[in-house]
Scaffold this active site. Structure first.
Site, PDB file in Angstrom:
ATOM      1  N   HIS A   1      -9.615  -7.040  -1.310  1.00 35.84           N
ATOM      2  CA  HIS A   1      -8.841  -6.150  -2.180  1.00 35.84           C
ATOM      3  C   HIS A   1      -9.058  -6.583  -3.619  1.00 35.84           C
ATOM      4  CE1 HIS A   1      -5.448  -4.240  -4.194  1.00 35.84           C
ATOM      5  NE2 HIS A   1      -5.131  -5.425  -4.678  1.00 35.84           N
TER       6      HIS A   1
ATOM      7  N   ASN B   1     -12.670  -3.619   4.973  1.00 41.33           N
ATOM      8  CA  ASN B   1     -13.626  -3.794   3.877  1.00 41.33           C
ATOM      9  C   ASN B   1     -13.493  -5.122   3.123  1.00 41.33           C
ATOM     10  OD1 ASN B   1     -11.333  -3.186   2.499  1.00 41.33           O
ATOM     11  ND2 ASN B   1     -12.067  -1.257   1.639  1.00 41.33           N
TER      12      ASN B   1
ATOM     13  N   GLU C   1       1.187  -7.397  -8.322  1.00 46.97           N
ATOM     14  CA  GLU C   1       0.678  -7.978  -7.071  1.00 46.97           C
ATOM     15  C   GLU C   1       0.657  -9.503  -7.136  1.00 46.97           C
ATOM     16  OE1 GLU C   1      -2.110  -4.023  -6.385  1.00 46.97           O
ATOM     17  OE2 GLU C   1      -3.094  -5.945  -6.723  1.00 46.97           O
TER      18      GLU C   1
ATOM     19  N   TYR D   1       0.821  -1.216   0.000  1.00 46.34           N
ATOM     20  CA  TYR D   1       0.000   0.000   0.000  1.00 46.34           C
ATOM     21  C   TYR D   1       0.858   1.270   0.000  1.00 46.34           C
ATOM     22  CZ  TYR D   1      -4.324  -2.676   0.483  1.00 46.34           C
ATOM     23  OH  TYR D   1      -5.399  -3.507   0.259  1.00 46.34           O
TER      24      TYR D   1
HETATM   25  P1  ATP Z   1      -8.089  -2.010  -2.205  1.00 49.13           P
HETATM   26  O1  ATP Z   1      -6.873  -1.347  -2.813  1.00 49.13           O
HETATM   27  O2  ATP Z   1      -7.795  -2.661  -0.858  1.00 49.13           O
HETATM   28  O3  ATP Z   1      -8.770  -2.931  -3.166  1.00 49.13           O
HETATM   29  P2  ATP Z   1      -9.688   0.272  -2.854  1.00 49.13           P
HETATM   30  O4  ATP Z   1      -8.930   0.251  -4.149  1.00 49.13           O
HETATM   31  O5  ATP Z   1     -11.176   0.180  -2.935  1.00 49.13           O
HETATM   32  O6  ATP Z   1      -9.168  -0.877  -1.880  1.00 49.13           O
HETATM   33  P3  ATP Z   1      -7.947   2.367  -1.979  1.00 49.13           P
HETATM   34  O7  ATP Z   1      -8.242   3.805  -2.184  1.00 49.13           O
HETATM   35  O8  ATP Z   1      -6.909   1.705  -2.810  1.00 49.13           O
HETATM   36  O9  ATP Z   1      -9.333   1.573  -2.036  1.00 49.13           O
HETATM   37  O10 ATP Z   1      -7.571   2.192  -0.426  1.00 49.13           O
HETATM   38  C1  ATP Z   1      -6.881   1.041  -0.001  1.00 49.13           C
HETATM   39  C2  ATP Z   1      -7.439   0.603   1.331  1.00 49.13           C
HETATM   40  O11 ATP Z   1      -7.127   1.573   2.315  1.00 49.13           O
HETATM   41  C3  ATP Z   1      -8.958   0.477   1.387  1.00 49.13           C
HETATM   42  O12 ATP Z   1      -9.453  -0.717   0.884  1.00 49.13           O
HETATM   43  C4  ATP Z   1      -9.190   0.572   2.874  1.00 49.13           C
HETATM   44  O13 ATP Z   1      -8.904  -0.676   3.526  1.00 49.13           O
HETATM   45  C5  ATP Z   1      -8.162   1.611   3.292  1.00 49.13           C
HETATM   46  N1  ATP Z   1      -8.738   2.956   3.285  1.00 49.13           N
HETATM   47  C6  ATP Z   1      -9.006   3.733   2.218  1.00 49.13           C
HETATM   48  N2  ATP Z   1      -9.540   4.910   2.574  1.00 49.13           N
HETATM   49  C7  ATP Z   1      -9.595   4.881   3.928  1.00 49.13           C
HETATM   50  C8  ATP Z   1     -10.040   5.802   4.926  1.00 49.13           C
HETATM   51  N3  ATP Z   1     -10.539   6.992   4.593  1.00 49.13           N
HETATM   52  N4  ATP Z   1      -9.948   5.414   6.219  1.00 49.13           N
HETATM   53  C9  ATP Z   1      -9.443   4.215   6.573  1.00 49.13           C
HETATM   54  N5  ATP Z   1      -9.003   3.305   5.685  1.00 49.13           N
HETATM   55  C10 ATP Z   1      -9.081   3.630   4.389  1.00 49.13           C
HETATM   56 MG    MG Z   2      -6.816   0.162  -4.226  1.00 45.31          MG
END
Ligand code: ATP
Ligand code: MG
Length: 139
Positions: free
Chosen positions: A117, A114, A128, A51
């Protein structure tokens, strides 16, 4: 679009709650073929690297702690237009915004925890996937 691949993780929250089977069922019912799959755990360093794009965000520390706190299921999935199709299946990042019938609507509890991923591009799917699986683990 041609058949291609995406990468997913069933995150620690969903594994802790016993949702591995339910989530894999939704994935296969949606027509994805499982190319690779394993139960594994990210180290803190793995989660930081995975991340890294979010390293300046206020939730980065919490995200790294969450993603490394317990086992995950890592998998490579194949379907036509896999990256986009899988993002549609998982639903919005925040489960409050996730559409009916999506994995996050059913299993996610908050924007942080959530459940799943999904890769956001073909390029990241390949990076990945290679992080978790050797070529001989792809079927
Ligand atoms: P992922 O990459 O895990 O599939 P995503 O692409 O939907 O999720 P991203 O914007 O890439 O969302 O954010 C990565 C992860 O960071 C999110 O899945 C969540 O677990 C966490 N995250 C994102 N925004 C927030 C926030 N505002 N507060 C807390 N955690 C967050
Ligand atoms: Mg993402």
């Amino acid at each position: 679009m041609a058949t291609n691949r995406t990468f997913t993780m069933i995150k620690p929250d969903a594994v802790e709650k016993g949702h591995i089977g339910g989530i894999i069922n939704m994935i296969t019912e949606a027509g994805f073929r499982i190319v690779s799959m394993k139960l594994t755990q990210l180290t803190v360093a793995d989660a930081q690297k995975f991340y890294a794009v979010h390293s300046e965000r206020p939730f980065y520390g919490e995200l790294v702690e969450f993603m490394s706190r317990g086992p995950i299921v890592a998998a490579i999935l194949e379907k036509d237009n896999a990256v986009e199709a899988f993002r549609t299946l998982i639903g919005a990042t925040n489960p409050a915004d996730a559409a009916e019938g999506t994995i996050r609507k059913k299993y996610a509890t908050s924007i942080g925890e959530n459940a799943v991923h999904g890769s956001d591009s073909d390029e990241n799917a390949a990076i990945e996937s290679a992080f978790h699986f050797a070529g001989r683990e792809e079927f």
